[in-house]
Design a protein around this motif. Structure first.
Motif, PDB file in Angstrom:
ATOM      1  N   ASP A  66       0.857  -1.182   0.000  1.00 35.45           N
ATOM      2  CA  ASP A  66       0.000   0.000   0.000  1.00 35.45           C
ATOM      3  C   ASP A  66       0.892   1.231   0.000  1.00 35.45           C
ATOM      4  O   ASP A  66       1.888   1.293   0.712  1.00 35.45           O
ATOM      5  N   GLY A  67       0.525   2.223  -0.812  1.00 37.48           N
ATOM      6  CA  GLY A  67       1.297   3.461  -0.898  1.00 37.48           C
ATOM      7  C   GLY A  67       0.978   4.397   0.250  1.00 37.48           C
ATOM      8  O   GLY A  67       0.520   3.961   1.313  1.00 37.48           O
ATOM      9  N   GLY A  72      -4.880   5.376  -1.341  1.00 38.80           N
ATOM     10  CA  GLY A  72      -5.530   4.288  -2.058  1.00 38.80           C
ATOM     11  C   GLY A  72      -4.641   3.659  -3.111  1.00 38.80           C
ATOM     12  O   GLY A  72      -5.062   2.755  -3.828  1.00 38.80           O
ATOM     13  N   LEU A  73      -3.413   4.134  -3.223  1.00 38.03           N
ATOM     14  CA  LEU A  73      -2.490   3.606  -4.229  1.00 38.03           C
ATOM     15  C   LEU A  73      -1.832   2.318  -3.745  1.00 38.03           C
ATOM     16  O   LEU A  73      -1.547   2.151  -2.565  1.00 38.03           O
ATOM     17  N   VAL A  74      -1.583   1.417  -4.681  1.00 32.55           N
ATOM     18  CA  VAL A  74      -0.820   0.209  -4.411  1.00 32.55           C
ATOM     19  C   VAL A  74       0.461   0.323  -5.229  1.00 32.55           C
ATOM     20  O   VAL A  74       0.422   0.631  -6.423  1.00 32.55           O
ATOM     21  N   GLY A 138       5.302   6.477   1.629  1.00 35.85           N
ATOM     22  CA  GLY A 138       4.441   5.512   2.304  1.00 35.85           C
ATOM     23  C   GLY A 138       4.923   4.078   2.287  1.00 35.85           C
ATOM     24  O   GLY A 138       4.217   3.181   2.728  1.00 35.85           O
ATOM     25  N   VAL A 139       6.131   3.816   1.782  1.00 35.74           N
ATOM     26  CA  VAL A 139       6.623   2.449   1.639  1.00 35.74           C
ATOM     27  C   VAL A 139       7.995   2.307   2.313  1.00 35.74           C
ATOM     28  O   VAL A 139       8.884   3.130   2.105  1.00 35.74           O
ATOM     29  N   ASP A 163      10.183  -3.899   2.562  1.00 35.68           N
ATOM     30  CA  ASP A 163      10.405  -4.471   3.886  1.00 35.68           C
ATOM     31  C   ASP A 163       9.354  -5.539   4.204  1.00 35.68           C
ATOM     32  O   ASP A 163       9.673  -6.558   4.807  1.00 35.68           O
ATOM     33  N   SER A 164       8.141  -5.331   3.751  1.00 35.10           N
ATOM     34  CA  SER A 164       7.072  -6.303   4.017  1.00 35.10           C
ATOM     35  C   SER A 164       7.327  -7.643   3.329  1.00 35.10           C
ATOM     36  O   SER A 164       6.795  -8.663   3.750  1.00 35.10           O
ATOM     37  N   ALA A 165       8.158  -7.665   2.290  1.00 35.99           N
ATOM     38  CA  ALA A 165       8.483  -8.904   1.574  1.00 35.99           C
ATOM     39  C   ALA A 165       9.849  -9.456   1.975  1.00 35.99           C
ATOM     40  O   ALA A 165      10.254 -10.517   1.493  1.00 35.99           O
TER      41      ALA A 165
END
Length: 183
Positions: A66-67, A72-74, A138-139, A163-165
């Motif tokens: 998620d951005g 609402g951006l991915v 946002g990432v 980081d989430s991956a």
């Protein structure tokens, strides 16, 4: 004494054939080092994104994040491994280059967390290993860099993913970075 629990995580597989970089003849006489690195199995060779990038590989599949909050951006991105080689010139040392990178990063990113910085050996080459996370738009992005010097050239061997991956990508990235050898 209980036996250690075996890991359920499969060992990361590297490509069957390593990538070899040999500098152009004019650069060989200046001392530009060549190298070898094994990318993770299935990763794709990429076009250089800078003049100093001599090797680049990216995961075949994209990670999604998620951005910026409320946008609402991915954001989609592929994990990457790169090797950059830069002539230090007469007035630049690896330590000054590392300091300059950190200073520039502090201006380029909203937040930076340095997780570790250690002196280590990478297949016989003395290196500085820096693991960090940075935040922009946002990432959070996670990166590992091995920085070394040979013949007046700085070499950066880097692996990056969201980081989430990172928990899914770090095994393959670290195994590939660990395969790096100077020629």
């Amino acid at each position: 004494t209980p036996l250690p629990t075996p890991s359920t995580e499969p060992a990361p597989k590297l490509a069957a054939k390593e990538f070899t970089y040999t500098p152009e003849v004019t650069n060989q006489t200046s001392g530009e080092p060549g190298f070898k690195i094994n990318p993770p199995s299935g990763w794709l060779s990429t076009s250089a994104i800078s003049i100093n990038e001599k090797a680049g590989f990216e995961a075949p599949d994209e990670d999604k994040e998620d951005g910026e909050e409320g946008s609402g951006l991915v954001v989609n991105s592929r994990a990457r491994i790169t090797v950059q080689v830069q002539n230090l010139g007469p007035n630049l040392t690896l330590a000054l280059l590392v300091d300059g990178i950190k200073e520039k990063s502090s201006k380029d990113f909203e937040k930076i967390e340095y997780l570790s910085e250690t002196k280590t050996s990478l297949n016989g080459a003395e290196t500085t290993r820096i693991e960090s996370k940075y935040f922009k738009k946002g990432v959070w992005v996670h990166t590992v860099d091995y920085l070394l010097e040979k013949n007046g050239y700085a070499i950066a061997v880097s692996g990056t993913s969201f980081d989430s991956a990172w928990s899914n990508r770090s095994g393959a990235i670290n195994a590939s970075l660990a395969s790096f050898t100077l020629k």
